[in-house]
Design a protein around this motif. Sequence first.
Motif, PDB file in Angstrom:
ATOM      1  N   GLN A  25       0.835  -1.203   0.000  1.00 22.94           N
ATOM      2  CA  GLN A  25       0.000   0.000   0.000  1.00 22.94           C
ATOM      3  C   GLN A  25       0.870   1.254   0.000  1.00 22.94           C
ATOM      4  OE1 GLN A  25      -2.660   0.270   3.356  1.00 22.94           O
ATOM      5  NE2 GLN A  25      -4.168   1.352   2.132  1.00 22.94           N
ATOM      6  N   ILE A  26       1.947   1.250   0.789  1.00 22.09           N
ATOM      7  CA  ILE A  26       2.849   2.402   0.843  1.00 22.09           C
ATOM      8  C   ILE A  26       3.551   2.586  -0.497  1.00 22.09           C
ATOM      9  CG2 ILE A  26       5.006   3.219   1.892  1.00 22.09           C
ATOM     10  CD1 ILE A  26       3.892   2.087   4.574  1.00 22.09           C
ATOM     11  N   LEU A  27       3.993   1.486  -1.100  1.00 22.82           N
ATOM     12  CA  LEU A  27       4.616   1.589  -2.427  1.00 22.82           C
ATOM     13  C   LEU A  27       3.632   2.179  -3.436  1.00 22.82           C
ATOM     14  CD1 LEU A  27       6.602  -1.775  -2.706  1.00 22.82           C
ATOM     15  CD2 LEU A  27       7.558   0.536  -2.551  1.00 22.82           C
ATOM     16  N   THR A  28       2.398   1.715  -3.387  1.00 21.40           N
ATOM     17  CA  THR A  28       1.373   2.225  -4.299  1.00 21.40           C
ATOM     18  C   THR A  28       1.085   3.697  -4.034  1.00 21.40           C
ATOM     19  OG1 THR A  28       0.388   0.023  -4.429  1.00 21.40           O
ATOM     20  CG2 THR A  28      -0.981   1.865  -5.137  1.00 21.40           C
ATOM     21  N   LEU A  29       0.991   4.067  -2.758  1.00 19.93           N
ATOM     22  CA  LEU A  29       0.759   5.479  -2.420  1.00 19.93           C
ATOM     23  C   LEU A  29       1.918   6.356  -2.873  1.00 19.93           C
ATOM     24  CD1 LEU A  29      -0.809   5.224   1.146  1.00 19.93           C
ATOM     25  CD2 LEU A  29      -1.923   6.054  -0.934  1.00 19.93           C
ATOM     26  N   ASN A  30       3.151   5.862  -2.693  1.00 24.10           N
ATOM     27  CA  ASN A  30       4.315   6.631  -3.143  1.00 24.10           C
ATOM     28  C   ASN A  30       4.315   6.803  -4.658  1.00 24.10           C
ATOM     29  OD1 ASN A  30       5.240   7.011  -0.544  1.00 24.10           O
ATOM     30  ND2 ASN A  30       6.664   5.303  -0.605  1.00 24.10           N
ATOM     31  N   LYS A  31       3.946   5.744  -5.374  1.00 24.12           N
ATOM     32  CA  LYS A  31       3.844   5.847  -6.834  1.00 24.12           C
ATOM     33  C   LYS A  31       2.755   6.837  -7.226  1.00 24.12           C
ATOM     34  CE  LYS A  31       5.493   1.212  -7.965  1.00 24.12           C
ATOM     35  NZ  LYS A  31       5.114  -0.111  -8.478  1.00 24.12           N
ATOM     36  N   LEU A  32       1.637   6.807  -6.509  1.00 28.72           N
ATOM     37  CA  LEU A  32       0.542   7.732  -6.779  1.00 28.72           C
ATOM     38  C   LEU A  32       0.978   9.177  -6.532  1.00 28.72           C
ATOM     39  CD1 LEU A  32      -2.439   8.172  -7.506  1.00 28.72           C
ATOM     40  CD2 LEU A  32      -2.968   7.884  -5.083  1.00 28.72           C
ATOM     41  N   ILE A  33       1.679   9.404  -5.432  1.00 30.26           N
ATOM     42  CA  ILE A  33       2.177  10.752  -5.128  1.00 30.26           C
ATOM     43  C   ILE A  33       3.133  11.205  -6.216  1.00 30.26           C
ATOM     44  CG2 ILE A  33       3.649  12.065  -3.533  1.00 30.26           C
ATOM     45  CD1 ILE A  33       2.349  10.380  -1.260  1.00 30.26           C
ATOM     46  N   LEU A  34       4.042  10.331  -6.631  1.00 31.84           N
ATOM     47  CA  LEU A  34       4.992  10.667  -7.688  1.00 31.84           C
ATOM     48  C   LEU A  34       4.259  10.965  -8.995  1.00 31.84           C
ATOM     49  CD1 LEU A  34       7.957  10.941  -8.517  1.00 31.84           C
ATOM     50  CD2 LEU A  34       7.952   8.502  -9.038  1.00 31.84           C
ATOM     51  N   THR A  35       3.258  10.152  -9.304  1.00 33.77           N
ATOM     52  CA  THR A  35       2.466  10.361 -10.518  1.00 33.77           C
ATOM     53  C   THR A  35       1.737  11.700 -10.469  1.00 33.77           C
ATOM     54  OG1 THR A  35       2.178   7.977 -10.770  1.00 33.77           O
ATOM     55  CG2 THR A  35       0.651   9.386 -11.968  1.00 33.77           C
ATOM     56  N   GLU A  36       1.171  12.033  -9.302  1.00 32.64           N
ATOM     57  CA  GLU A  36       0.487  13.318  -9.160  1.00 32.64           C
ATOM     58  C   GLU A  36       1.459  14.484  -9.303  1.00 32.64           C
ATOM     59  OE1 GLU A  36      -1.563  13.061  -5.425  1.00 32.64           O
ATOM     60  OE2 GLU A  36      -3.255  11.956  -6.301  1.00 32.64           O
ATOM     61  N   GLN A  37       2.654  14.332  -8.744  1.00 35.06           N
ATOM     62  CA  GLN A  37       3.662  15.385  -8.886  1.00 35.06           C
ATOM     63  C   GLN A  37       4.057  15.559 -10.344  1.00 35.06           C
ATOM     64  OE1 GLN A  37       6.777  14.075  -6.264  1.00 35.06           O
ATOM     65  NE2 GLN A  37       5.916  15.095  -4.472  1.00 35.06           N
ATOM     66  N   LEU A  38       4.275  14.448 -11.024  1.00 35.91           N
ATOM     67  CA  LEU A  38       4.626  14.519 -12.450  1.00 35.91           C
ATOM     68  C   LEU A  38       3.483  15.127 -13.254  1.00 35.91           C
ATOM     69  CD1 LEU A  38       6.450  11.109 -13.005  1.00 35.91           C
ATOM     70  CD2 LEU A  38       7.473  13.390 -13.050  1.00 35.91           C
ATOM     71  N   SER A  39       2.259  14.776 -12.893  1.00 33.89           N
ATOM     72  CA  SER A  39       1.095  15.323 -13.583  1.00 33.89           C
ATOM     73  C   SER A  39       1.025  16.837 -13.384  1.00 33.89           C
ATOM     74  CB  SER A  39      -0.176  14.658 -13.063  1.00 33.89           C
ATOM     75  OG  SER A  39      -1.313  15.232 -13.649  1.00 33.89           O
ATOM     76  N   GLN A  40       1.272  17.301 -12.162  1.00 36.64           N
ATOM     77  CA  GLN A  40       1.271  18.737 -11.897  1.00 36.64           C
ATOM     78  C   GLN A  40       2.385  19.440 -12.654  1.00 36.64           C
ATOM     79  OE1 GLN A  40       1.440  19.085  -7.624  1.00 36.64           O
ATOM     80  NE2 GLN A  40      -0.757  18.754  -7.382  1.00 36.64           N
ATOM     81  N   GLU A  41       3.557  18.812 -12.688  1.00 36.25           N
ATOM     82  CA  GLU A  41       4.670  19.393 -13.445  1.00 36.25           C
ATOM     83  C   GLU A  41       4.328  19.461 -14.927  1.00 36.25           C
ATOM     84  OE1 GLU A  41       8.214  17.151 -12.580  1.00 36.25           O
ATOM     85  OE2 GLU A  41       8.152  17.679 -10.453  1.00 36.25           O
TER      86      GLU A  41
END
Length: 190
Positions: free
Chosen positions: A131-147
Amino acid sequence: MMIDLMKKIRFSRLKMTPLLLLFFIHLTGCQLTEKSNDDSQYSHYYLWLKSLSNQELLKETDKQKQNITDGYFKAEVNLALLYALPNSPIYNPYTAKTTLNKLTIPPEQAVQMSAADFGFISMMKDQLNQQILTLNKLILTEQLSQENQSLLQSKAAERSSLMSQIQKLKQQINQLKKIEIDINNQEPSS
């Protein structure tokens, strides 16, 4: 006389054998039906937590924190379960995983803990890791999406600016063509 005595002993042995056999079967049966320690207390606790309201979950959290202060081993796992409960008002898989990582099982508790509870804690750690790995990937994806969104906006602004410059240049070219035509019309013919 000896033969009579031997017949009596054999006869009584024949009567005793089934009695002994029944006695051993009864003893074995008691051990087979003895309550198994394979039942997971934590899985029952987790299911009970799922039935509580948010207010009750907050009260249970305070209770488990107090139990930890009082030195109860099971309270640490119970608190981790509260943090891991998805609809809990204190849901935090990072804190749940940290709580489980700090968990040290004293030998006297390890002896009393069932294999099902060990398995449940191990499964919970694995699930929290995923779950933490998935959440970290989601956070990274959201950051990349914002960028990417920010980059797209800057590119759109740059494009708009370039289009405006192109329009101005076209207007200037049209004005220069008109001037050229006017000059050509004014020149005397030779």
